[in-house]
Write a protein that holds these residues in place. Structure first.
Motif, PDB file in Angstrom:
ATOM      1  N   MET A  92       0.835  -1.196   0.000  1.00 38.02           N
ATOM      2  CA  MET A  92       0.000   0.000   0.000  1.00 38.02           C
ATOM      3  C   MET A  92       0.871   1.248   0.000  1.00 38.02           C
ATOM      4  O   MET A  92       1.865   1.328   0.718  1.00 38.02           O
ATOM      5  CB  MET A  92      -0.923   0.016   1.224  1.00 38.02           C
ATOM      6  N   VAL A  93       0.461   2.215  -0.826  1.00 38.31           N
ATOM      7  CA  VAL A  93       1.132   3.509  -0.899  1.00 38.31           C
ATOM      8  C   VAL A  93       0.079   4.584  -0.675  1.00 38.31           C
ATOM      9  O   VAL A  93      -1.004   4.542  -1.287  1.00 38.31           O
ATOM     10  CB  VAL A  93       1.827   3.707  -2.254  1.00 38.31           C
ATOM     11  N   GLU A  94       0.387   5.557   0.190  1.00 39.40           N
ATOM     12  CA  GLU A  94      -0.598   6.593   0.539  1.00 39.40           C
ATOM     13  C   GLU A  94       0.054   7.966   0.480  1.00 39.40           C
ATOM     14  O   GLU A  94       1.227   8.135   0.821  1.00 39.40           O
ATOM     15  CB  GLU A  94      -1.143   6.329   1.948  1.00 39.40           C
ATOM     16  N   ARG A  95      -0.749   8.946   0.035  1.00 37.55           N
ATOM     17  CA  ARG A  95      -0.268  10.327  -0.040  1.00 37.55           C
ATOM     18  C   ARG A  95      -1.415  11.277   0.307  1.00 37.55           C
ATOM     19  O   ARG A  95      -2.569  11.024  -0.046  1.00 37.55           O
ATOM     20  CB  ARG A  95       0.257  10.607  -1.442  1.00 37.55           C
ATOM     21  N   SER A  96      -1.092  12.356   0.953  1.00 41.17           N
ATOM     22  CA  SER A  96      -2.107  13.366   1.331  1.00 41.17           C
ATOM     23  C   SER A  96      -2.109  14.504   0.321  1.00 41.17           C
ATOM     24  O   SER A  96      -1.042  14.948  -0.133  1.00 41.17           O
ATOM     25  CB  SER A  96      -1.816  13.918   2.738  1.00 41.17           C
ATOM     26  N   VAL A  97      -3.354  14.959  -0.021  1.00 38.40           N
ATOM     27  CA  VAL A  97      -3.534  16.070  -0.969  1.00 38.40           C
ATOM     28  C   VAL A  97      -4.517  17.077  -0.355  1.00 38.40           C
ATOM     29  O   VAL A  97      -5.555  16.689   0.190  1.00 38.40           O
ATOM     30  CB  VAL A  97      -4.085  15.566  -2.312  1.00 38.40           C
ATOM     31  N   THR A  98      -4.212  18.358  -0.465  1.00 40.19           N
ATOM     32  CA  THR A  98      -5.086  19.413   0.072  1.00 40.19           C
ATOM     33  C   THR A  98      -5.805  20.090  -1.087  1.00 40.19           C
ATOM     34  O   THR A  98      -5.163  20.564  -2.040  1.00 40.19           O
ATOM     35  CB  THR A  98      -4.266  20.441   0.863  1.00 40.19           C
ATOM     36  N   LEU A  99      -7.136  20.119  -0.968  1.00 46.61           N
ATOM     37  CA  LEU A  99      -7.959  20.726  -2.004  1.00 46.61           C
ATOM     38  C   LEU A  99      -8.983  21.638  -1.325  1.00 46.61           C
ATOM     39  O   LEU A  99      -9.793  21.169  -0.508  1.00 46.61           O
ATOM     40  CB  LEU A  99      -8.661  19.640  -2.825  1.00 46.61           C
ATOM     41  N   ASP A 100      -8.903  22.915  -1.664  1.00 49.07           N
ATOM     42  CA  ASP A 100      -9.827  23.912  -1.107  1.00 49.07           C
ATOM     43  C   ASP A 100      -9.842  23.890   0.410  1.00 49.07           C
ATOM     44  O   ASP A 100     -10.900  23.903   1.060  1.00 49.07           O
ATOM     45  CB  ASP A 100     -11.250  23.692  -1.637  1.00 49.07           C
ATOM     46  N   GLY A 101      -8.660  23.761   0.990  1.00 46.08           N
ATOM     47  CA  GLY A 101      -8.518  23.770   2.435  1.00 46.08           C
ATOM     48  C   GLY A 101      -8.816  22.456   3.104  1.00 46.08           C
ATOM     49  O   GLY A 101      -8.705  22.355   4.334  1.00 46.08           O
ATOM     50  N   THR A 102      -9.240  21.457   2.329  1.00 44.68           N
ATOM     51  CA  THR A 102      -9.546  20.143   2.904  1.00 44.68           C
ATOM     52  C   THR A 102      -8.458  19.150   2.491  1.00 44.68           C
ATOM     53  O   THR A 102      -8.047  19.104   1.323  1.00 44.68           O
ATOM     54  CB  THR A 102     -10.904  19.626   2.423  1.00 44.68           C
ATOM     55  N   THR A 103      -7.996  18.358   3.456  1.00 43.92           N
ATOM     56  CA  THR A 103      -6.947  17.370   3.196  1.00 43.92           C
ATOM     57  C   THR A 103      -7.572  16.006   2.932  1.00 43.92           C
ATOM     58  O   THR A 103      -8.426  15.541   3.697  1.00 43.92           O
ATOM     59  CB  THR A 103      -5.988  17.267   4.382  1.00 43.92           C
ATOM     60  N   TYR A 104      -7.135  15.404   1.850  1.00 44.69           N
ATOM     61  CA  TYR A 104      -7.609  14.069   1.479  1.00 44.69           C
ATOM     62  C   TYR A 104      -6.410  13.108   1.452  1.00 44.69           C
ATOM     63  O   TYR A 104      -5.306  13.476   1.050  1.00 44.69           O
ATOM     64  CB  TYR A 104      -8.279  14.087   0.100  1.00 44.69           C
ATOM     65  N   ARG A 105      -6.646  11.871   1.858  1.00 46.48           N
ATOM     66  CA  ARG A 105      -5.622  10.817   1.804  1.00 46.48           C
ATOM     67  C   ARG A 105      -5.974   9.832   0.699  1.00 46.48           C
ATOM     68  O   ARG A 105      -7.025   9.209   0.741  1.00 46.48           O
ATOM     69  CB  ARG A 105      -5.518  10.092   3.143  1.00 46.48           C
ATOM     70  N   ILE A 106      -5.043   9.740  -0.271  1.00 49.51           N
ATOM     71  CA  ILE A 106      -5.233   8.838  -1.413  1.00 49.51           C
ATOM     72  C   ILE A 106      -4.405   7.578  -1.161  1.00 49.51           C
ATOM     73  O   ILE A 106      -3.182   7.641  -1.037  1.00 49.51           O
ATOM     74  CB  ILE A 106      -4.805   9.505  -2.728  1.00 49.51           C
ATOM     75  N   THR A 107      -5.067   6.439  -1.107  1.00 51.21           N
ATOM     76  CA  THR A 107      -4.400   5.162  -0.841  1.00 51.21           C
ATOM     77  C   THR A 107      -4.590   4.235  -2.037  1.00 51.21           C
ATOM     78  O   THR A 107      -5.728   4.045  -2.495  1.00 51.21           O
ATOM     79  CB  THR A 107      -4.978   4.487   0.410  1.00 51.21           C
TER      80      THR A 107
END
Length: 459
Positions: free
Chosen positions: A132-147
């Motif tokens: 598993m590989v995971e990365r965090s992305v911030t969009l419009d002030g909200t942080t999302y974790r893509i796994t």
């Protein structure tokens, strides 16, 4: 066939052991390298998918948009081992692949690296091992974790299959190399077998010397064996000649005793006749046995020619007080004689004694060294002011038992013995005209390095 204890068998088993170790190590290293490569490829593929989802998320500006997806069909098959999930910062599920439906797939629990990426290996509910590989992305002030998860079990199965095939191939290569090693060992050692047979032929009397052409590694051994055989032959011949000399010396006295006893009558004459007959028989018996015996080899012996000549000149001055013997003593750098000291005394003693007998009161002795076709040689020069010899007489006098003057005491065997000894050592003997007017004897013998031996000072 490889016989136990043979060099070929030792080479084969050593080569086989080394091949097993080398091939097993090679198989392990290749398998590990292949496993690392596949795992790295899987990680790079997962990184690409994470980047693809990140790009789609930033482009659509809506994490729940159907356009946020991956084109790889493996993410559409349930239980495929390939999954992707987008979660909010609070852990709520935002978007996912079709393959994740009905599966509770946890997030990555490890810390992120310098690039903001974290990685972990887990098992899904179906027992499939996942990377598993995971990365965090911030969009419009909200942080999302893509796994994104990939099927690691497939990689492990490929590695296992590769490992089995690798060891099969390496095993076949090992068998071929072992067979080649045995074949090469037998081929490479054939010259040794030929040398052994040649030596056996000499021992059995089928050949006089070791014959044949051998590789450079064992050619010196064959030559040394031949040199030893030649030396042994010369020594035996010398022993036979010396036995003949002894027989020649005893024959006349025994014959005289027998003849004198035969001319007389009485008990004493009978006893002498009987005993001389026994003596003659015993001499014949033991001389015949002696002719079959070999002398001890002279290999490895060395002696100081300067000290030998000093002793001989002192002795000869006492035996021939009317003769002036001039000995020019060489310096300490003169090489030693490569041979037995007693033999050198016998050679030089005979020559010096003859010079004193035939001289008119003056004898010269010189020692030096020279380099010739046979390498460094010890050169002994003995000359006198006697009548000398013509060239024909010089050749004749070296023959066995020949005497040019029967009035001079002796058996005529002195120079003959000298010649035999010189031949044994591979030297040479020449008779020339001396500057003193008489005979010049030039004796050349092999030399030996001093080898740490020290000549006594003042001797």
């Amino acid at each position: 066939m490889l016989r136990k204890g043979s060099i070929a068998a030792s080479l084969f088993w050593l080569s086989a052991a080394w091949l097993v170790l080398a091939l097993v190590t090679t198989g392990i290293l290749l398998t590990d390298l292949y496993s690392r490569t596949l795992d790295q490829t899987l990680t790079e593929t997962l990184d690409f998918h994470v980047e693809s989802l990140t790009g789609a998320l930033l482009e659509m500006r809506d994490p729940q948009s159907p356009e946020v997806a991956l084109a790889d069909p493996r993410f559409e098959r349930p239980r495929s081992g390939w999954y992707w999930i987008i979660r909010g910062d609070d852990g709520r599920l935002v978007n996912l692949s079709t393959s994740v439906v009905g599966i509770d797939l946890p997030g990555v629990g490890t810390a992120a690296d310098a690039l903001g990426r974290s990685s972990e290996i887990i098992n899904d509910p179906f027992g499939t091992q996942l990377r598993m590989v995971e990365r965090s992305v911030t969009l419009d002030g909200t942080t999302y974790r893509i796994t994104v998860a990939g099927n690691l079990t497939e990689i492990l199965e490929l590695v296992s299959s590769f490992r089995g095939q690798t060891f099969i191939v390496l095993g076949a290569v090992g068998v071929m190399l072992a067979a080649m090693s045995a074949f090469v060992a037998r081929i490479a050692l054939r010259p040794i077998a030929r040398l052994s047979r040649a030596v056996e032929a000499v021992r059995e009397g089928d050949s006089a010397e070791v014959s044949g052409t051998y590789p450079t590694e064992i050619a010196p051994l064959a030559e040394e064996v031949n040199e030893l055989l030649r030396s042994n032959t010369q020594i035996i011949e010398r022993a036979r000649n010396q036995v003949g000399n002894l027989a020649h010396g005893l024959k006349t006295p025994i014959a005289v005793l027998r003849n004198e006893a035969a001319a007389k009558k009485g008990a004493l004459a009978d006893v002498v006749t009987s005993e001389t007959e026994k003596m003659s028989n015993m001499v014949s018996t033991y001389l015949e046995r002696a002719r079959l015996a070999a002398r001890t080899s002279v290999v490895g012996k060395k002696s100081d020619a300067t000290m030998v000549m000093l002793r001989l000149t002192r002795v000869m001055r006492k035996i021939h007080p009317d003769v002036t013997i001039a000995f020019q003593r060489p310096d300490a750098s003169l090489p030693w004689f490569r041979g037995d000291e007693a033999d050198l005394e016998e050679i030089a003693g005979n020559l010096l004694d003859n010079a004193c007998k035939w001289s008119k009161g003056q004898v010269g002795v010189r020692l030096s060294s020279e380099r010739g076709d046979k390498g460094a040689q010890l050169l002994v020069r003995i000359d006198d002011n006697g009548p000398g010899l013509s060239e024909a007489d010089a050749q004749k006098v070296l023959r066995r038992g020949v005497r040019l003057d029967e009035k001079t005491p002796g058996t005529g065997l002195g120079l003959d013995i000298v010649k035999e000894l010189v031949d044994v050592y591979g030297g040479s003997l020449e008779l020339k005209r001396s500057q003193l007017g008489g005979l010049l004897v030039e004796l050349r013998l092999p030399t030996a390095r001093l080898g740490g031996l020290v000549r006594p000072e003042g001797a």
